[in-house]
Design an enzyme around this catalytic site. Structure first.
Site: not given
Length: 266
Positions: A9-11, A44-45, A193, A216, A219
């Site tokens: 995931d990114m953020d 990622s979203g 995902k 984290d 999602n």
């Protein structure tokens, strides 16, 4: 046990609080991933066009499970695109109009869209996550695109209540999930995902137990349950920590890259 695919995931996970990452360390680890034939996937979203901007040197070599799985691109090739029926888009927009505190971005394959009467502060915030974001007179008029996600923003303290209300109102038409802070995404049922990772695994012949995933937020739950190796950030939501096999250093402590280095064998 060998890891053949690493999904991040990114953020709040790969990126630190300044929306950055240790590019030099990643570059070294990425070369080692290639040597060991380990696939690196960004899950990622966020919008594909935003995600690839973080990896300018290697974007065409990477795979992206963007928009929470609704748009999957591998090495520049489109593998999967979800679609919400246009009538359903209309119904959902009508329902969302009743949520006075909320703001909406409608996400499509070619662009994301925002109503021009939304506050400029919200539109600017949206541009961080959607590098292609068009202002339109109203979202009901968006027709010339494949639409696959709603990205909503609410005051943080309202999110859990809003999630319940959306579940009650929308049923199973689209699924509301928390994506961190005050953000809520409405996604296509079954398109998340983990679904995106499975599409890539089919192409590469990779088994679930050979996948390592990092996340984290809400999602990331399906992806973490799906992966043989699952890691929650120490800054992650409690429900995410509960499903992960291990809790690692936070996104501001280089948690992901530290663990990847370990997985590759120091």
């Amino acid at each position: 046990m060998t890891v053949k695919m690493i999904a991040v995931d990114m953020d709040g996970t790969f990126l630190n609080s300044q929306q950055e990452y240790d590019r030099e360390k990643f570059s070294q680890l990425y070369q080692r991933m290639k040597q060991q034939e380990v696939r690196f996937v960004i899950a990622s979203g966020n919008q594909y066009y935003q995600l690839k901007s973080f990896f300018p040197e290697v974007e065409d070599e990477l795979s992206f499970v963007a928009e929470n799985g609704a748009y999957v691109i591998s090495e520049g090739e489109e593998l999967f695109t979800g679609e919400i029926d246009p009538e359903l888009v209309h119904d959902v927009l009508t329902i969302l109009a009743a949520f006075t505190e909320g703001h909406t971005i409608l996400c499509g394959k070619n662009s994301a869209y925002v109503a021009e009467n939304e506050p400029e502060s919200f539109i600017e915030h949206g541009r961080k996550y959607y590098h292609r974001l068009k202002k339109v007179p109203n979202l009901f008029e968006v027709k010339e695109d494949t639409l696959f996600k709603f990205a909503l923003s609410f005051p943080v303290e309202q999110v859990s209540e809003v999630l319940e209300q959306l579940h009650d109102t929308l049923g199973e038409k689209v699924i509301p999930i928390s994506s961190g802070h005050g953000d809520v995404d409405l996604i296509i049922p079954g398109i998340h995902k983990a679904h995106g990772l499975m599409k890539l695994q089919e192409v590469w012949g990779i088994k679930n137990h050979e996948v390592a995933a990092f996340g984290d937020s809400g999602n990331d739950l399906e992806m973490l349950k799906h992966a043989g190796f699952s890691y929650a950030m120490s800054n992650g939501q409690p429900k995410v920590k509960a499903v992960a096999k291990e809790i690692i250093l936070s996104n501001d402590e280089n948690g992901v890259l530290t663990k990847i280095e370990e997985l590759l064998g120091n």
